[in-house]
Write a protein that holds these residues in place. Structure first.
Motif, PDB file in Angstrom:
ATOM      1  N   LEU A 153       0.840  -1.186   0.000  1.00 26.81           N
ATOM      2  CA  LEU A 153       0.000   0.000   0.000  1.00 26.81           C
ATOM      3  C   LEU A 153       0.882   1.245   0.000  1.00 26.81           C
ATOM      4  O   LEU A 153       1.749   1.392   0.856  1.00 26.81           O
ATOM      5  CB  LEU A 153      -0.912  -0.006   1.228  1.00 26.81           C
ATOM      6  N   VAL A 154       0.672   2.111  -0.987  1.00 29.17           N
ATOM      7  CA  VAL A 154       1.468   3.336  -1.096  1.00 29.17           C
ATOM      8  C   VAL A 154       0.552   4.545  -1.002  1.00 29.17           C
ATOM      9  O   VAL A 154      -0.634   4.467  -1.317  1.00 29.17           O
ATOM     10  CB  VAL A 154       2.276   3.384  -2.417  1.00 29.17           C
ATOM     11  N   GLU A 155       1.129   5.646  -0.567  1.00 22.79           N
ATOM     12  CA  GLU A 155       0.406   6.913  -0.547  1.00 22.79           C
ATOM     13  C   GLU A 155       0.771   7.651  -1.833  1.00 22.79           C
ATOM     14  O   GLU A 155       1.761   8.384  -1.888  1.00 22.79           O
ATOM     15  CB  GLU A 155       0.797   7.726   0.685  1.00 22.79           C
ATOM     16  N   ALA A 156      -0.020   7.401  -2.852  1.00 23.28           N
ATOM     17  CA  ALA A 156       0.288   7.950  -4.177  1.00 23.28           C
ATOM     18  C   ALA A 156       0.029   9.451  -4.213  1.00 23.28           C
ATOM     19  O   ALA A 156      -1.012   9.919  -3.756  1.00 23.28           O
ATOM     20  CB  ALA A 156      -0.540   7.246  -5.242  1.00 23.28           C
ATOM     21  N   GLU A 157       0.989  10.155  -4.771  1.00 19.36           N
ATOM     22  CA  GLU A 157       0.828  11.597  -4.951  1.00 19.36           C
ATOM     23  C   GLU A 157       0.075  11.860  -6.242  1.00 19.36           C
ATOM     24  O   GLU A 157       0.227  11.134  -7.216  1.00 19.36           O
ATOM     25  CB  GLU A 157       2.200  12.265  -4.996  1.00 19.36           C
ATOM     26  N   ARG A 158      -0.724  12.909  -6.226  1.00 16.27           N
ATOM     27  CA  ARG A 158      -1.448  13.285  -7.443  1.00 16.27           C
ATOM     28  C   ARG A 158      -0.454  13.667  -8.524  1.00 16.27           C
ATOM     29  O   ARG A 158       0.594  14.246  -8.246  1.00 16.27           O
ATOM     30  CB  ARG A 158      -2.374  14.449  -7.169  1.00 16.27           C
ATOM     31  N   LEU A 159      -0.814  13.345  -9.744  1.00 18.98           N
ATOM     32  CA  LEU A 159       0.028  13.701 -10.879  1.00 18.98           C
ATOM     33  C   LEU A 159      -0.071  15.203 -11.132  1.00 18.98           C
ATOM     34  O   LEU A 159      -1.098  15.814 -10.864  1.00 18.98           O
ATOM     35  CB  LEU A 159      -0.401  12.913 -12.117  1.00 18.98           C
ATOM     36  N   ASP A 160       0.987  15.767 -11.682  1.00 25.29           N
ATOM     37  CA  ASP A 160       1.007  17.208 -11.964  1.00 25.29           C
ATOM     38  C   ASP A 160       0.096  17.592 -13.123  1.00 25.29           C
ATOM     39  O   ASP A 160      -0.239  18.758 -13.294  1.00 25.29           O
ATOM     40  CB  ASP A 160       2.440  17.659 -12.286  1.00 25.29           C
ATOM     41  N   GLU A 161      -0.253  16.594 -13.932  1.00 30.03           N
ATOM     42  CA  GLU A 161      -1.066  16.849 -15.124  1.00 30.03           C
ATOM     43  C   GLU A 161      -2.073  15.720 -15.299  1.00 30.03           C
ATOM     44  O   GLU A 161      -1.884  14.633 -14.770  1.00 30.03           O
ATOM     45  CB  GLU A 161      -0.159  16.916 -16.359  1.00 30.03           C
ATOM     46  N   ASP A 162      -3.149  16.004 -16.036  1.00 32.65           N
ATOM     47  CA  ASP A 162      -4.072  14.938 -16.401  1.00 32.65           C
ATOM     48  C   ASP A 162      -3.381  14.084 -17.448  1.00 32.65           C
ATOM     49  O   ASP A 162      -2.797  14.605 -18.406  1.00 32.65           O
ATOM     50  CB  ASP A 162      -5.374  15.511 -16.973  1.00 32.65           C
ATOM     51  N   ASP A 188      -7.575  10.193 -20.796  1.00 33.51           N
ATOM     52  CA  ASP A 188      -8.794  10.867 -21.241  1.00 33.51           C
ATOM     53  C   ASP A 188      -9.848  10.850 -20.140  1.00 33.51           C
ATOM     54  O   ASP A 188     -10.652  11.764 -20.028  1.00 33.51           O
ATOM     55  CB  ASP A 188      -9.348  10.203 -22.506  1.00 33.51           C
ATOM     56  N   ASP A 189      -9.840   9.788 -19.355  1.00 31.47           N
ATOM     57  CA  ASP A 189     -10.709   9.689 -18.179  1.00 31.47           C
ATOM     58  C   ASP A 189      -9.834   9.966 -16.958  1.00 31.47           C
ATOM     59  O   ASP A 189      -9.073   9.103 -16.533  1.00 31.47           O
ATOM     60  CB  ASP A 189     -11.330   8.295 -18.087  1.00 31.47           C
ATOM     61  N   PRO A 190      -9.900  11.186 -16.393  1.00 31.35           N
ATOM     62  CA  PRO A 190      -9.016  11.556 -15.282  1.00 31.35           C
ATOM     63  C   PRO A 190      -9.103  10.624 -14.077  1.00 31.35           C
ATOM     64  O   PRO A 190      -8.160  10.528 -13.300  1.00 31.35           O
ATOM     65  CB  PRO A 190      -9.473  12.970 -14.901  1.00 31.35           C
ATOM     66  N   ASP A 191     -10.219   9.890 -13.926  1.00 34.12           N
ATOM     67  CA  ASP A 191     -10.355   8.944 -12.823  1.00 34.12           C
ATOM     68  C   ASP A 191      -9.337   7.804 -12.946  1.00 34.12           C
ATOM     69  O   ASP A 191      -8.984   7.182 -11.959  1.00 34.12           O
ATOM     70  CB  ASP A 191     -11.783   8.383 -12.791  1.00 34.12           C
ATOM     71  N   ASP A 192      -8.841   7.551 -14.155  1.00 33.55           N
ATOM     72  CA  ASP A 192      -7.850   6.494 -14.369  1.00 33.55           C
ATOM     73  C   ASP A 192      -6.428   6.927 -14.005  1.00 33.55           C
ATOM     74  O   ASP A 192      -5.535   6.085 -13.893  1.00 33.55           O
ATOM     75  CB  ASP A 192      -7.864   6.025 -15.829  1.00 33.55           C
ATOM     76  N   ASP A 193      -6.215   8.218 -13.805  1.00 34.13           N
ATOM     77  CA  ASP A 193      -4.871   8.701 -13.466  1.00 34.13           C
ATOM     78  C   ASP A 193      -4.344   8.090 -12.172  1.00 34.13           C
ATOM     79  O   ASP A 193      -3.137   7.957 -11.991  1.00 34.13           O
ATOM     80  CB  ASP A 193      -4.866  10.234 -13.340  1.00 34.13           C
ATOM     81  N   LYS A 194      -5.248   7.680 -11.281  1.00 29.39           N
ATOM     82  CA  LYS A 194      -4.813   7.105 -10.000  1.00 29.39           C
ATOM     83  C   LYS A 194      -3.967   5.854 -10.199  1.00 29.39           C
ATOM     84  O   LYS A 194      -3.113   5.541  -9.378  1.00 29.39           O
ATOM     85  CB  LYS A 194      -6.005   6.823  -9.097  1.00 29.39           C
ATOM     86  N   PHE A 195      -4.184   5.126 -11.289  1.00 32.12           N
ATOM     87  CA  PHE A 195      -3.407   3.916 -11.541  1.00 32.12           C
ATOM     88  C   PHE A 195      -1.960   4.266 -11.917  1.00 32.12           C
ATOM     89  O   PHE A 195      -1.030   3.620 -11.457  1.00 32.12           O
ATOM     90  CB  PHE A 195      -4.076   3.055 -12.615  1.00 32.12           C
TER      91      PHE A 195
END
Length: 133
Positions: free
Chosen positions: A73-82, A85-92
């Motif tokens: 389990l990691v504490e993923a940091e938000r990406l600096d950019e989208d 195409d579906d921003p909800d997938d950026d978490k992966f």
């Protein structure tokens, strides 16, 4: 090898045989490490609850508890950019980058389209089984 599983791959591996099931089996056998973020885990639980309402005889809680304790389990940091195409997938991608995962396993067209972003390859479950297991 460290991998991130898209939610559909995880759920398919629980419900059906085939490549997603073989991937979860390889993880249970210690042949690969699954990397998760809280956002991905929340999505696993949310989808699990929806499926449990549709299929009352199926209990996802044991596998969800197992993945919570055995996955990294990691504490993923938000990406600096989208990225997708579906921003909800950026978490992966955020999870894969933070956790040092080698790849993301997914059949999602938005994730597959961005394969190679920050050196993270996205492969379909069948491709993963054929090439890595």
């Amino acid at each position: 090898m460290k991998v991130v599983l898209d939610t559909n791959v995880f759920v398919s591996g629980v419900f059906f045989s085939g490549p997603p099931y073989r991937i979860l089996q390889a993880w249970r056998n210690g042949d690969l490490q699954i990397v998760l973020s809280l956002e991905i885990l929340d999505e696993y639980y949310r989808i699990g609850e929806e499926l449990s309402a549709q299929f009352p005889k199926v209990d996802l809680n044991p596998i969800l508890e197992l993945i919570t304790t055995k996955a990294e389990l990691v504490e993923a940091e938000r990406l600096d950019e989208d990225v997708c195409d579906d921003p909800d997938d950026d978490k992966f991608f955020a999870c894969a980058i933070t956790g040092g995962a080698d790849l993301i396993i997914s059949g999602d067209k938005h994730l597959l389209k961005m394969s190679g972003y920050q050196g993270i390859e996205v492969v379909r479950p069948r491709q993963f089984v054929d090439n890595y297991l």
